[in-house]
Scaffold this motif. Structure first.
Motif, mmCIF file in Angstrom:
data_model
loop_
_atom_site.group_PDB
_atom_site.id
_atom_site.type_symbol
_atom_site.label_atom_id
_atom_site.label_comp_id
_atom_site.label_asym_id
_atom_site.label_seq_id
_atom_site.Cartn_x
_atom_site.Cartn_y
_atom_site.Cartn_z
ATOM 1 N N VAL A 155 -31.481 -27.447 55.837
ATOM 2 C CA VAL A 155 -31.859 -28.572 56.695
ATOM 3 C C VAL A 155 -33.266 -28.423 57.252
ATOM 4 C CG1 VAL A 155 -31.281 -29.783 58.847
ATOM 5 C CG2 VAL A 155 -29.450 -29.012 57.310
ATOM 6 N N ALA A 205 -31.085 -33.273 52.843
ATOM 7 C CA ALA A 205 -30.256 -32.170 53.327
ATOM 8 C C ALA A 205 -28.817 -32.614 53.563
ATOM 9 C CB ALA A 205 -30.839 -31.634 54.636
ATOM 10 N N TYR A 233 -36.617 -31.154 58.359
ATOM 11 C CA TYR A 233 -36.613 -31.657 59.734
ATOM 12 C C TYR A 233 -37.504 -30.870 60.682
ATOM 13 C CZ TYR A 233 -32.925 -34.777 58.307
ATOM 14 O OH TYR A 233 -32.227 -35.770 57.673
ATOM 15 N N ALA A 243 -28.432 -35.231 60.272
ATOM 16 C CA ALA A 243 -28.580 -33.807 60.024
ATOM 17 C C ALA A 243 -28.473 -33.054 61.351
ATOM 18 C CB ALA A 243 -29.925 -33.512 59.379
ATOM 19 N N VAL A 303 -25.645 -33.526 55.702
ATOM 20 C CA VAL A 303 -25.572 -34.205 57.000
ATOM 21 C C VAL A 303 -24.177 -34.069 57.579
ATOM 22 C CG1 VAL A 303 -27.389 -35.867 56.464
ATOM 23 C CG2 VAL A 303 -25.012 -36.405 55.887
#
Length: 352
Positions: free
Chosen positions: A288, A331, A292, A276, A333
């Protein structure tokens, strides 16, 4: 409804509502409702079978229908059955079931987000290791169960879809699956490409899980699992294809890891990096960032858009190409394919 007619704060209110949707799915999985709906059923019938409150079961099923996980047949009372995505991934009899993996992700995100204010006010605790990946028996247990489930159900198919479009994969002979966890991606690739042999490299406890899965798959003669520390231990060598997915987030130094990968590869070998990245566009970043942000708060690497490709170029890789994939869990990538430059012609001639 046209989104332009919504109040400007609708997105904020929807954030609060997302917690209800997540709780509804978590509850349905925990109660085994998707298995009950493999055949059409009314809410009252389902509630009677499971000993649930009939009216509130009906409300829950209606919410699951509204988010696309159930289909509702016309009539009174309404009859519900599984939507295709739920039948494939959320009903336990399916070989692609990953409901436990989803609940594991939900619990992890809840735990990490619960410490968000603490991180913002005080930063990571001194006892936190910002680059330490999960190790030990706990991670091995997750690799055997929830993470393994997610890899088998979703990630392995995504990896196959990527490599089947990469002509070099059909010619590759030796694969390194770096940080390969339970090994299902390497197993899927070996099953697809009959000439492929290779190594799954991960922490020792997790490599033991990969070894078990390799043996069960009947691929012990072609695949090995090797335990070690990616940052501290030497990697095996001689690979013409390397799969590296969600590994660079956890290493102490991205550049040092790419140097080790370069050394592990034969001249002309291909590296596939799947990670990602954070877009400069708010809409793309929003897909994303929630997954993260906890990782970033702990000091781990989540590179900006194009960061992986730039790091590969700095490490000396060539023929770099980047695409976006939405086939993996969580998400979208960035899939970055790069080549280790071939040995100079003079050196090749001397070797011959």
């Amino acid at each position: 409804m046209n989104s332009s007619s919504l109040h400007p704060l609708h997105a904020c209110w929807d954030l609060a509502a997302s917690a209800v949707r997540a709780e509804a799915l978590d509850t349905a999985l925990d109660l085994g409702l998707f298995e009950e709906l493999l055949q059409p059923s009314t809410a009252a019938q389902l509630a009677a079978r499971r000993g649930l409150h009939a009216a509130n079961t009906a409300h829950l099923l209606e919410l699951l229908w509204s988010i696309g996980l159930l289909q509702r047949q016309p009539g009174e009372p309404a009859r519900y059955e599984l939507a295709p995505v739920a039948r494939e991934h959320l009903a336990r009899p399916s070989p692609r079931f990953c409901g436990d993996a989803w609940r594991y992700r939900l619990a992890s995100l809840r735990c990490l987000s619960g410490r968000l204010r603490q991180h913002v006010e005080k930063g990571p605790r001194l006892t936190d290791s910002p680059f330490q990946s999960a190790t030990g028996a706990g991670w091995a247990s997750a690799a055997r169960a929830q993470i393994g489930q997610e890899q088998r159900a979703v990630s392995a198919a995504a990896a196959l879809a990527i490599l089947e479009r990469l002509p070099q994969a059909a010619q590759a002979r030796r694969l390194l699956d770096l940080g390969g966890g339970p090994g299902w991606i390497a197993i899927a690739l070996a099953q697809r490409f009959a000439q492929l042999e290779g190594v799954v490299f991960d922490w020792p406890e997790t490599a033991a899980v990969a070894h078990e899965n390799i043996e069960v798959a009947g691929l012990g003669g072609r695949l090995q699992a090797q335990g070690g520390d990616i940052a501290a231990d030497p990697l095996p060598t001689g690979f013409d294809l390397v799969w590296c997915s969600s590994v660079l987030h956890f290493v102490p130094e991205v550049a040092a890891t790419l140097d080790k990968l370069m050394a592990a590869m034969v001249p002309g070998g291909w590296l596939v990096c799947v990670h990602a990245e954070l877009s400069a566009e708010a809409e793309d970043a929003a897909c994303v960032m929630p997954f993260y942000l906890p990782m970033r708060l702990a000091g781990r690497h989540v590179l900006a858009q194009g960061g992986t490709a730039a790091a590969l170029a700095a490490a000396g890789f060539s023929d770099i190409e980047q695409t976006t994939s939405g086939l993996f869990p969580m998400a979208p990538v960035q899939v970055v394919v790069a080549r280790k430059p071939a040995a100079p012609a003079q050196a090749q001639a001397c070797h011959v």
